[in-house]
Design a protein around this motif. Structure first.
Motif, short mmCIF file in Angstrom:
data_model
loop_
_atom_site.label_atom_id
_atom_site.label_comp_id
_atom_site.label_asym_id
_atom_site.label_seq_id
_atom_site.Cartn_x
_atom_site.Cartn_y
_atom_site.Cartn_z
N GLY A 125 0.66 -1.06 0.07
CA GLY A 125 -0.06 0.15 -0.10
C GLY A 125 0.87 1.35 0.22
N THR A 126 1.89 1.28 0.64
CA THR A 126 2.69 2.53 0.99
C THR A 126 3.53 2.78 -0.35
N PHE A 127 4.03 1.53 -1.08
CA PHE A 127 4.74 1.63 -2.02
C PHE A 127 3.60 2.14 -3.25
N ASN A 202 -5.21 4.02 -0.77
CA ASN A 202 -6.21 5.26 -0.89
C ASN A 202 -6.20 6.07 0.48
N SER A 203 -6.12 5.52 1.57
CA SER A 203 -6.00 6.19 2.87
C SER A 203 -4.90 7.13 2.77
N ILE A 204 -3.63 6.35 2.30
CA ILE A 204 -2.56 7.33 2.51
C ILE A 204 -2.40 8.46 1.52
N LEU A 205 -3.06 8.31 0.44
CA LEU A 205 -3.16 9.35 -0.61
C LEU A 205 -3.86 10.45 0.14
N GLU A 206 -5.05 10.18 0.79
CA GLU A 206 -5.98 10.90 1.20
C GLU A 206 -5.32 11.80 2.53
N VAL A 207 -4.54 11.08 3.30
CA VAL A 207 -4.02 11.63 4.52
C VAL A 207 -2.81 12.57 3.86
N GLN A 208 -2.19 12.24 2.80
CA GLN A 208 -1.08 13.09 2.27
C GLN A 208 -1.60 14.31 2.01
N SER A 209 -2.76 14.40 1.43
CA SER A 209 -3.34 15.72 1.03
C SER A 209 -3.91 16.40 2.05
N SER A 210 -3.91 16.17 3.22
CA SER A 210 -4.23 16.87 4.39
C SER A 210 -3.49 17.96 4.76
N PRO A 211 -3.74 19.27 5.09
CA PRO A 211 -3.13 20.31 5.42
C PRO A 211 -1.74 20.01 6.41
N PHE A 212 -1.97 19.14 7.41
CA PHE A 212 -0.89 19.02 8.40
C PHE A 212 0.31 18.39 7.63
N VAL A 213 0.03 17.52 6.82
CA VAL A 213 1.10 16.90 6.02
C VAL A 213 1.76 18.00 5.34
N LEU A 214 1.25 18.94 4.62
CA LEU A 214 1.96 20.09 3.84
C LEU A 214 2.53 20.70 4.84
N HIS A 215 2.05 21.11 6.06
CA HIS A 215 2.77 21.94 7.20
C HIS A 215 3.98 21.35 7.66
N ALA A 216 3.81 19.92 7.94
CA ALA A 216 5.10 19.14 8.12
C ALA A 216 6.28 19.30 7.16
N ARG A 217 5.82 19.05 5.87
CA ARG A 217 6.69 19.03 4.88
C ARG A 217 7.41 20.32 4.73
N VAL A 231 1.81 10.19 8.32
CA VAL A 231 0.90 9.61 7.34
C VAL A 231 0.46 8.33 7.74
N ILE A 232 1.37 7.41 7.75
CA ILE A 232 0.82 5.81 8.15
C ILE A 232 0.17 5.58 9.25
N PRO A 233 0.71 6.36 10.33
CA PRO A 233 -0.30 6.02 11.64
C PRO A 233 -1.77 6.45 11.26
N ASN A 234 -1.75 7.73 10.62
CA ASN A 234 -3.16 8.26 10.77
C ASN A 234 -4.11 7.45 9.23
N ALA A 235 -3.00 6.88 8.37
CA ALA A 235 -3.88 6.05 7.53
C ALA A 235 -4.23 4.61 7.91
N MET A 236 -3.74 4.07 8.87
CA MET A 236 -3.97 2.81 9.76
C MET A 236 -5.41 2.87 10.04
N THR A 237 -5.98 4.16 10.55
CA THR A 237 -7.13 3.85 11.71
C THR A 237 -8.32 3.16 10.63
N PRO A 238 -8.64 3.33 9.38
CA PRO A 238 -9.71 2.46 8.81
C PRO A 238 -9.30 1.14 8.64
N VAL A 239 -7.88 0.93 8.55
CA VAL A 239 -7.36 -0.47 8.47
C VAL A 239 -7.84 -1.36 9.57
N PHE A 240 -7.49 -0.49 10.77
CA PHE A 240 -7.79 -1.40 12.24
C PHE A 240 -9.13 -1.66 12.40
#
Lengths: 317, 599
Positions: A125-127, A202-217, A231-240
């Motif tokens: 998924g990450t890849f 999809n979850s990673i892509l979604e999280v990646q486009s959120s403002p806090f990621v841009l901020h961190a970058r 990104v991954i920890p946030n993207a994992m929520t729907p997975v769990f």
């Protein structure tokens, strides 16, 4: 904070579990008896004994099926509270013994499959998200379509013909060693890996486009760091959350894999028990699976909390 | 515009540089958290993996014999199973070695189900496995009773006294003697629970068991019973358990056994439920001892998996009469495996509901007889491995081969019969009808039986030729039997029981009101008389009268067109080409694997 939350959560879920188990036990008890055909006739059929009324009454008496239903249920419940689920009609062994033996094997299979799902879907998924739109992403997406579309028994035989017959790397069937676990667990995991790879991508892509990621970058953190830390920890929520629902499915859906790989697990046992109208086994199986299902959901909630500090504080996503 | 954006970026860059020190601190802090997070994921994964390995690793092995007497050979077998963790070796070699190491002195046999607890007096174990361990006074070979633990027997003229002369020098696997006293104990233990074995007709008439001397056993009956010898050929419960296998003063039916001690070829050595049972050659066996020292029965439910396991060398032999298909058989033959086939005394029949709304008309039943081409089934589905059958009972069943020719395949004749009976085509219909009733029948079959679906499809096309519409209805085993017993079907596919059940246990079931076998015949016009004659067969001691009874029964089945004989069920075996000595027709030791050896 963490401890409080966990205790509260566990306490609430345990109470729920007890109430649920009561309803499940009634449902299990009634449903197995609603199946057409009954245990006594099934037994007589299995030994080719003439089906006369006397013969059926005799067997019913022996199996304790001659008492009125509420009495039978009461007796069973008293047994259950003593930790005794009765005896299997087919083998004469205690149900708890058979279930716990089978559960170990199905548990091993399901947990290993779960391991594969977590590891492989995380990697893929990450890849896939990292190379979104590229050739690698394309290939992984093709895999996810194939993986979720392929029937398990076919996948199993395909794996066996490659890994066991052609390359002679792994055994065809049985459960004697850890090697016997590899093919069945991968086969069981395959469709879930596909699902979770897609979900995670999809979850990673979604999280990646959120403002806090841009901020961190923009604060200069490396792409990789932001990915792993945020990104991954946030993207994992729907997975769990979905995993909690799927774990029950993995456990109860292992029957095909267990058959193909001669794996001595719960699914195989349950199908045999239903065919023979082996009431104590079916009832025990339903009770056990409900406990596992609820516990799995509880664990997944906790895992979510572990990855998601906001949940720990009792907040909402 | 462009310039201002550049400026902005420079400002940001400067800000970033300015807060670099802070960031480094921050970074260190978050890196620490990152490590925690990683640790959490790692712990989670490790827990998942280790729990699964733990669950898999600890095997629940039950040694039935003294565990300390494990011989070197046994260690080889176990080593072959457990020595997989050696990482220095390429995995491929290990798997092959496993198979080869085990092959030297162990014959590996496929079982579709777990062997069970091997209690000889209950019906919970696999029959082949019970045959490996236990024996009875007599055995069955091609439908006829032959000596086993009794060398010979006399029956008094009144049919009430059976005197068995026991084989001398027979010992149980624990070294104790087999004699009339232990035989008496076994028979009495079974007779005390006669209700539990209602298919054994002799138990009801058994009055006493006497042991006048060590090698003589006398059974006294209160009424003659023709099935007595047959009853002793069943794999259970009338087989002999050694004294030390009995649970003290109790009996095996109620209290189980302490150890499976029998006089058979094999002794249970190790048992892992739902996985395998390891047997060792019984060194005390009275007959020709097995060539292999060990025999391992591997539980492989799926027949396709079993074939693959055979290809991979994980098992040596598989044999059964219900699961192996002609395609598998031929494929493996081409792949260089040895194959063997032997007819059983079980016959696959189409049962016609004589009490059914449409099939109650004997003309419809006759038309079905003429419209069925069982050669097409034999060739098309079984590749000729199962031969076309001629009657409900196998020709090997005593008295039942009365020489009535089966109805030939003659669709024209079927058409004529239906026309004359008023079942005609209305307009352009493909299906016949009579008084507005369409000539359609439900064919029910047990969905768990491998070939029945294909048989149903062939019958459907054959019956369509004569204007009969067959609706194919696969059913769960229990529902199928329930509908059968209740008469809720047109026709159904079922294989007669064969073996020790024939003919007496079958006749008893056919005559028992409420039984599914009885239901099929309910609409026969001579059913009450037929029941009397069937019951008379169970006790008739005059062989000529008995034969006459059978003539009457078989003639009735024929005239009333109750059964359409399809094929003779055959045992198919596939095995490793290095092996020889399989004898599928052997009456001793289950599956005929006792004499197998490496060529």
């Amino acid at each position: 904070m963490w401890n409080n939350f966990a205790l509260r959560q566990i306490g609430r879920q345990l109470t729920g579990l007890l109430v649920l188990l009561f309803f499940v036990s009634v449902a299990a008890f009634v449903l197995v008896r609603l199946l057409p055909g009954d245990a006594a006739t099934a037994y007589l059929n299995s030994i080719n004994a003439p089906l006369t009324e006397e013969a059926i009454e005799e067997v019913e008496k022996e199996l304790g099926l001659d008492a009125p239903l509420p009495v039978q249920y009461g007796k069973w419940m008293i047994q259950v509270f003593k930790g005794d689920l009765g005896f299997s009609y087919q083998t004469g062994r205690p149900v708890t013994e058979e279930l716990s033996e089978d559960l170990r094997y199905t548990g091993a299979l399901a947990l290993t499959a779960l391991g594969w799902v977590l590891v492989l879907s995380l990697i893929l998924g990450t890849f896939s998200a990292g190379h979104s739109g590229g050739a690698v992403d394309m290939m992984i997406r093709i895999f996810t379509f194939l993986g979720s579309a392929m029937p398990k028994f076919w996948l199993g035989f395909l794996a066996v013909s490659l890994f066991s017959l052609r390359w002679k790397l792994l055994p065809v069937q049985g459960a004697a060693t850890w090697k016997h676990l590899i093919l069945p667990s991968l086969t069981l995991a395959c469709s879930y890996i596909a699902t979770y790879t897609k979900l995670l991508r999809n979850s990673i892509l979604e999280v990646q486009s959120s403002p806090f990621v841009l901020h961190a970058r923009s604060r200069g953190f490396s792409k990789r760091f932001v990915l792993v830390r945020h990104v991954i920890p946030n993207a994992m929520t729907p997975v769990f959350t979905t995993l909690g629902l799927h774990l029950g499915g993995i456990l109860s859906g292992s029957v095909i894999v267990e058959n193909v790989f001669a794996w001595p697990g719960l699914g195989r046992m349950c199908v045999d028990a239903v065919a023979a109208r082996n009431y104590p086994m079916i009832q025990g199986y339903i009770l056990l699976l409900s406990v596992i299902f609820v516990t799995a959901n509880m664990l997944c909630d906790l895992a979510c909390a572990a990855f998601h500090p906001r949940l720990r504080a009792g907040g909402r996503t | 515009m462009h310039k201002s954006k550049m400026d902005e970026e420079v400002v940001i860059l400067k800000k970033v540089q300015a807060s670099h020190f802070h960031d480094v601190l921050c970074l260190n802090e978050t890196k620490g958290m990152d490590r925690n997070m990683k640790k959490r994921i790692a712990v989670l994964l490790a827990a998942v993996m280790s729990i699964s390995l733990m669950a898999c690793g600890g095997q629940n092995t039950q040694n039935t014999q003294n565990t300390q007497t494990a011989s070197a050979a046994e260690e080889t077998v176990q080593a072959a199973e457990s020595q997989t963790g050696q990482e220095s070796e390429p995995a491929g070699e290990t798997v092959q070695e496993e198979a080869e190491a085990a092959k030297k002195d162990t014959l590996i046999v496929r079982m579709a189900k777990d062997v069970g607890d091997l209690n000889p007096h209950t019906m919970k174990s696999q029959m082949a496995a019970q045959d490996w361990v236990y024996e009875s006074l007599v055995a069955l070979e091609k439908g006829a009773v032959v000596p086993e633990l009794a060398e010979s027997w006399d029956i008094s003229p009144d049919g009430l006294t059976y005197t068995f002369h026991l084989r001398e020098g027979v010992k149980f696997s624990d070294g104790t003697d087999f004699n009339s006293a232990i035989a008496k104990r076994n028979i009495e233990a079974v007779a005390n629970h006669a209700d539990g074995y209602s298919f054994l007709n002799s138990l009801a008439s058994l009055e006493s068991v006497e042991a006048p001397d060590d090698l003589t056993l006398v059974l006294k009956l209160n009424t003659p019973c023709n099935s007595l010898l047959n009853d002793f050929t069943f794999s259970r419960p009338l087989v002999m358990l050694g004294e030390n296998g009995f649970p003290g003063e109790g009996d095996p039916y109620d209290n189980g056994i302490t150890e499976p001690i029998g006089t058979g070829m094999w002794v249970l050595k190790e048992y892992v439920a739902d996985q395998y049972a390891l047997f060792e050659r019984n060194e005390y066996y009275w007959g020709e001892k097995p060539k292999f020292q060990y025999m391992k029965a591997m539980v492989i439910p799926d027949v396709n998996t079993a074939v693959t396991a055979l290809k991979a060398g994980e098992i040596d032999v598989m044999a059964d009469s219900t699961q192996i298909t002609a395609d598998m058989y031929k494929e493996m033959e081409t792949a260089g495996f040895k194959t063997e086939t032997a007819p059983t005394t079980s016959i696959s029949n189409l049962n016609i509901n004589t009490g059914g709304e449409i099939t109650g008309d004997v003309n419809v039943r006759l038309a079905l007889e003429y419209a069925t081409d069982n050669t097409a089934i034999s060739e098309g589905i079984f590749g000729g491995l199962q031969k076309p059958a001629t009657a409900y009972f196998s020709t090997d069943v005593p008295y039942a081969n009365v020489g009535i020719a089966p109805y030939p395949y003659d669709p024209d004749k079927a058409n004529v019969i239906l026309d004359e009976a008023g079942w005609v085509y209305e307009g352009d219909d493909q299906v016949r009808s009579k008084d507005g009733k369409i000539l359609e029948l439900d064919l029910i079959y047990d969905a768990s039986v491998t070939n029945d679906r294909d048989i149903a499809l062939i019958l459907q096309s054959q019956y369509a030729q004569v204007g009969i519409q067959l609706n194919i209805v696969p059913q769960d085993s229990q529902i199928y039997r329930q509908n059968w017993a209740n008469g809720e079907f047109g026709v159904l596919i079922y294989s007669s029981w064969g073996g020790s059940y024939e003919p007496y246990a079958t006749l008893a079931a056919m005559a028992a009101d409420g039984d599914k076998f009885h239901t099929v015949q309910k609409g026969m016009k001579n059913k009450p008389e037929l029941d009397d004659i069937m019951l008379d067969c169970l006790t008739q001691k005059d062989p000529e009268m008995l034969q006459e009874n059978f003539n009457y029964i078989m003639q009735s089945f024929h005239d009333e067109a109750v059964y359409v004989p399809l094929t003779v069920v055959s045992t198919l075996a596939i095995y490793n080409s290095e092996l020889a000595g399989l004898d599928l027709e052997s009456s001793h030791g289950g599956m005929g694997i006792g004499g197998m050896y490496v060529e």
